[in-house]
Design an enzyme around this catalytic site. Sequence first.
Site, PDB file in Angstrom:
ATOM      1  N   HIS A  37       0.826  -1.208   0.000  1.00 14.91           N
ATOM      2  CA  HIS A  37       0.000   0.000   0.000  1.00 14.91           C
ATOM      3  C   HIS A  37       0.862   1.261   0.000  1.00 14.91           C
ATOM      4  CE1 HIS A  37      -3.831  -2.107   1.661  1.00 14.91           C
ATOM      5  NE2 HIS A  37      -3.347  -2.688   0.582  1.00 14.91           N
ATOM      6  N   GLU A  58       0.681   4.001   1.770  1.00 12.24           N
ATOM      7  CA  GLU A  58       1.090   4.441   3.107  1.00 12.24           C
ATOM      8  C   GLU A  58       2.255   3.597   3.611  1.00 12.24           C
ATOM      9  OE1 GLU A  58      -3.486   4.761   2.813  1.00 12.24           O
ATOM     10  OE2 GLU A  58      -1.922   3.379   2.146  1.00 12.24           O
ATOM     11  N   CYS A 118      -6.390   1.819   5.273  1.00 12.17           N
ATOM     12  CA  CYS A 118      -7.029   0.589   5.734  1.00 12.17           C
ATOM     13  C   CYS A 118      -6.501   0.249   7.129  1.00 12.17           C
ATOM     14  CB  CYS A 118      -6.724  -0.551   4.764  1.00 12.17           C
ATOM     15  SG  CYS A 118      -4.999  -1.120   4.814  1.00 12.17           S
ATOM     16  N   CYS A 121      -2.610  -0.450   7.292  1.00  6.41           N
ATOM     17  CA  CYS A 121      -1.822   0.787   7.226  1.00  6.41           C
ATOM     18  C   CYS A 121      -2.019   1.621   8.490  1.00  6.41           C
ATOM     19  CB  CYS A 121      -2.207   1.592   5.983  1.00  6.41           C
ATOM     20  SG  CYS A 121      -1.686   0.789   4.451  1.00  6.41           S
TER      21      CYS A 121
END
Length: 150
Positions: A81, A83, A109, A112
């Site tokens: 991801h 992040e 999410c 993260c």
Amino acid sequence: MSKSERPSWDSYFMQIAQLVASRSTCMRRQVGAVIVKDKQILSTGYNGSPSGLRHCGEVGCLREVLNIQPGERTEICRAVHAEQNALLQAARHGVAIEGADMYTSVQPCVLCTKMIINAGIKRVIYASPYPDPMALDMVEESGLELLPYK
């Protein structure tokens, strides 16, 4: 350009997060993240396959094949991801991010969110919501500021 035409800091960093997202190799959602402290960019990240591995467009998306809804079964996603990549790039280059802000094109999410909390990020400003009630519970309990971009 006059001073009144200049973008706010939030607008400036969110525009950069959107530009970073354009590098994404994800087939479902392009996400960009920027870590900022004292109005200086410390790290950026976008979602995509781990370094050196084939991109999702080349091997396909298991989440797409299985018709998995957003916010569910994120562990089977091939991509790292945005992040996470921003946090990992900071760590890889020895950049201290404790107390920093993160601008991201999509609300983080739960995976993260856990990493953001442990990394010591203080504020996350996001452009688009993401359906993850567990992430919101953790945000509330941790004291992390989660702010929609306006």
